[in-house]
Write an enzyme that holds these catalytic residues in place. Structure first.
Site, PDB file in Angstrom:
ATOM      1  N   ASP A  12      -6.735   4.673   1.941  1.00 28.53           N
ATOM      2  CA  ASP A  12      -6.180   5.799   2.678  1.00 28.53           C
ATOM      3  C   ASP A  12      -6.822   7.054   2.092  1.00 28.53           C
ATOM      4  O   ASP A  12      -7.443   7.006   1.023  1.00 28.53           O
ATOM      5  CB  ASP A  12      -4.657   5.811   2.496  1.00 28.53           C
ATOM      6  N   ASP A  14      -5.556  11.056   2.716  1.00 28.82           N
ATOM      7  CA  ASP A  14      -4.683  12.164   2.340  1.00 28.82           C
ATOM      8  C   ASP A  14      -3.498  11.646   1.523  1.00 28.82           C
ATOM      9  O   ASP A  14      -2.728  10.807   1.983  1.00 28.82           O
ATOM     10  CB  ASP A  14      -4.187  12.896   3.590  1.00 28.82           C
ATOM     11  N   THR A 104      -7.954   6.416   7.702  1.00 29.59           N
ATOM     12  CA  THR A 104      -7.128   7.612   7.639  1.00 29.59           C
ATOM     13  C   THR A 104      -6.455   7.923   8.962  1.00 29.59           C
ATOM     14  O   THR A 104      -6.966   7.575  10.033  1.00 29.59           O
ATOM     15  CB  THR A 104      -7.980   8.819   7.203  1.00 29.59           C
ATOM     16  N   LYS A 136      -0.977   3.934  11.891  1.00 27.56           N
ATOM     17  CA  LYS A 136      -0.107   3.318  10.898  1.00 27.56           C
ATOM     18  C   LYS A 136       1.364   3.616  11.249  1.00 27.56           C
ATOM     19  O   LYS A 136       1.656   4.710  11.702  1.00 27.56           O
ATOM     20  CB  LYS A 136      -0.421   3.881   9.507  1.00 27.56           C
TER      21      LYS A 136
END
Length: 212
Positions: A12, A14, A104, A136
Site C-alpha cells: 500500500d 499512503d 494504492t 479496497k
C-alpha cells in the site's frame, strides 16, 4: 526475529510508505463544509479506501463524480507535509531484486506527486484507483498486481496500514503484514503480523525479516 516468506511484496502507499495525512485532512475539512457533511465522520472511514468509494457513502450517486473531483482538486492544491515514513527507503533498498509493486487507492496523478515529494521510487508495476472496478477491501488491486508480477497471490506479502487494505490482502490470499502508522494495533488484528513501522522490516533470503 521472524521471517515472513514471500516471492514478492505488494505495498500500500499512503500511510504505509508515504504520510500525507495533514494534506488529506486539511482538504477533507474544507470539502466537508462545502457539502454540509461532518468532516470527522467522513475521515473516520476514509483511510485506505478510494476517494470515490468513500464519497459514495455520503452523497447520492449523481453527485459522486463531481464531489470526488472537487476533493481531489483540494488535495492537489498543496504538497506540504508529505513525507516518506520511517524505514521505507532502507527497506526498498534491502529487497535486493525481489519483485515488488504498489497497490494504492490514490489515482495515478496523486501517486506521482506524493511519491515524488516523498522521494519514494515507483516500481514497474503500479495499480491505482483507475485500474480496478472495485477498491479496497475488494481484493482486485492486489490480485491484479500479483498477476502483473507473474507471482501467485498466495506467495505475495502485502504490507498495509488500514483495515480495508488488510481485508483486501487477506481476500487475495496473500500474507498480510500491518504497520501501526495510522491505526491502533487493535484495529489491525486481521493481519498475520503487526510492526510499529517499517524500521522493523528488512529484506532477507526468501522473504522479509521482522525485528522487535
Amino acid at each position: 526475529m521472524v521471517t515472513l516468506p514471500c516471492a514478492a511484496v505488494l505495498f500500500d502507499v499512503d500511510g504505509t510508505l508515504v504520510d500525507s495525512t495533514p494534506l488529506v485532512e486539511r482538504a477533507a475539512r474544507v470539502w466537508a463544509v462545502e457539502y454540509g457533511l461532518d468532516a470527522d465522520e467522513f475521515l473516520s472511514g476514509a483511510h485506505g479506501r478510494r476517494t470515490s468509494d468513500r464519497v459514495a457513502d455520503f452523497l447520492p450517486a449523481g453527485q459522486v463524480a463531481a464531489a470526488t473531483a472537487r476533493l481531489d482538486a483540494l488535495e492537489a492544491e498543496r504538497t506540504d507535509g508529505i513525507t516518506a515514513l520511517p524505514g521505507v527507503l532502507a527497506l526498498l533498498t534491502s529487497l535486493n531484486g525481489m519483485p515488488w509493486a504498489l497497490v494504492t487507492s490514490m489515482d495515478k496523478e496523486q501517486l506521482r506527486v506524493r511519491t515524488g515529494v516523498a522521494g519514494v521510487p515507483l516500481p514497474p508495476v503500479v495499480v491505482t484507483a483507475e485500474d480496478v472496478a472495485r477498491g479496497k477491501p475488494d481484493p482486485s488491486g492486489y490480485l491484479l498486481a500479483a498477476g502483473r508480477l507473474g507471482v501467485d497471490p498466495s506467495a505475495c506479502l502485502v504490507i498495509e496500514d488500514a483495515p480495508a487494505g488488510i481485508a483486501a490482502g487477506r481476500a487475495a490470499g496473500a500474507t498480510v503484514l500491518a504497520v501501526a502508522t495510522s491505526h491502533d494495533r487493535a484495529e489491525l488484528t486481521g493481519a498475520h503480523a503487526i510492526v510499529p513501522d517499517l524500521t522493523h522490516v528488512a529484506g532477507a533470503p526468501g522473504g522479509l525479516r521482522l525485528t522487535r
